[in-house]
Design a protein around this motif. Sequence first.
Motif, PDB file in Angstrom:
ATOM      1  N   GLY A 196      -2.226  11.654  -2.351  1.00 13.49           N
ATOM      2  CA  GLY A 196      -1.683  11.727  -1.004  1.00 13.49           C
ATOM      3  C   GLY A 196      -2.077  10.606  -0.064  1.00 13.49           C
ATOM      4  N   HIS A 197      -2.822   9.608  -0.550  1.00  9.39           N
ATOM      5  CA  HIS A 197      -3.282   8.519   0.311  1.00  9.39           C
ATOM      6  C   HIS A 197      -2.974   7.163  -0.326  1.00  9.39           C
ATOM      7  CE1 HIS A 197      -5.462  11.327   2.850  1.00  9.39           C
ATOM      8  NE2 HIS A 197      -5.915  11.894   1.742  1.00  9.39           N
ATOM      9  N   PRO A 198      -2.634   6.160   0.496  1.00  8.04           N
ATOM     10  CA  PRO A 198      -2.440   4.819  -0.062  1.00  8.04           C
ATOM     11  C   PRO A 198      -3.773   4.230  -0.503  1.00  8.04           C
ATOM     12  CG  PRO A 198      -2.235   4.757   2.322  1.00  8.04           C
ATOM     13  CD  PRO A 198      -2.397   6.209   1.925  1.00  8.04           C
ATOM     14  N   ARG A 199      -3.725   3.431  -1.543  1.00  7.44           N
ATOM     15  CA  ARG A 199      -4.932   2.810  -2.097  1.00  7.44           C
ATOM     16  C   ARG A 199      -4.769   1.299  -2.095  1.00  7.44           C
ATOM     17  NH1 ARG A 199      -8.017   6.913  -1.373  1.00  7.44           N
ATOM     18  NH2 ARG A 199      -7.700   8.626  -2.768  1.00  7.44           N
ATOM     19  N   ARG A 251       0.818  -1.230   0.000  1.00 11.39           N
ATOM     20  CA  ARG A 251       0.000   0.000   0.000  1.00 11.39           C
ATOM     21  C   ARG A 251       0.840   1.263   0.000  1.00 11.39           C
ATOM     22  NH1 ARG A 251      -4.449   0.932   3.751  1.00 11.39           N
ATOM     23  NH2 ARG A 251      -5.515   1.764   1.955  1.00 11.39           N
ATOM     24  N   GLU A 252       1.985   1.240   0.666  1.00 11.61           N
ATOM     25  CA  GLU A 252       2.814   2.450   0.709  1.00 11.61           C
ATOM     26  C   GLU A 252       3.374   2.810  -0.665  1.00 11.61           C
ATOM     27  OE1 GLU A 252       5.190  -1.082   2.237  1.00 11.61           O
ATOM     28  OE2 GLU A 252       3.288  -0.185   2.792  1.00 11.61           O
ATOM     29  N   ILE A 256       0.322   5.312  -3.632  1.00 12.24           N
ATOM     30  CA  ILE A 256      -0.154   6.638  -3.234  1.00 12.24           C
ATOM     31  C   ILE A 256      -0.889   7.307  -4.398  1.00 12.24           C
ATOM     32  CG2 ILE A 256       0.514   8.912  -2.343  1.00 12.24           C
ATOM     33  CD1 ILE A 256       0.939   6.501  -0.397  1.00 12.24           C
TER      34      ILE A 256
END
Length: 100
Positions: A48-51, A41-42, A45
Amino acid sequence: MVFLHSTLHSIDDKVGLVSEVHALLAPRGRFAVVNWLPIPREQTIWLGHPRGPKQEVGMGAEATANLVLGAELELRLERTVPLPPLHFGLIFTKADGAIA
């Protein structure tokens, strides 16, 4: 056609779902699955957010194909579709029901 997007990894009874999809399909009907590549997940991005799913529940294309084909239904893998950078697609086709 049944289209499933970014969901299969989170279903408890995956084989049961595939069986239900198979029952819904007409002969030569298609089952398309789009899901996340097994990427931490990292590394996913977006804005600005992990998906995507947590890595421990993620399923790659091979695991997904093995699940569907392992259900021993009349589905065959027609095509694998790369959908970079974060997804893959698989298209399965139900047998035509013809008696040989």
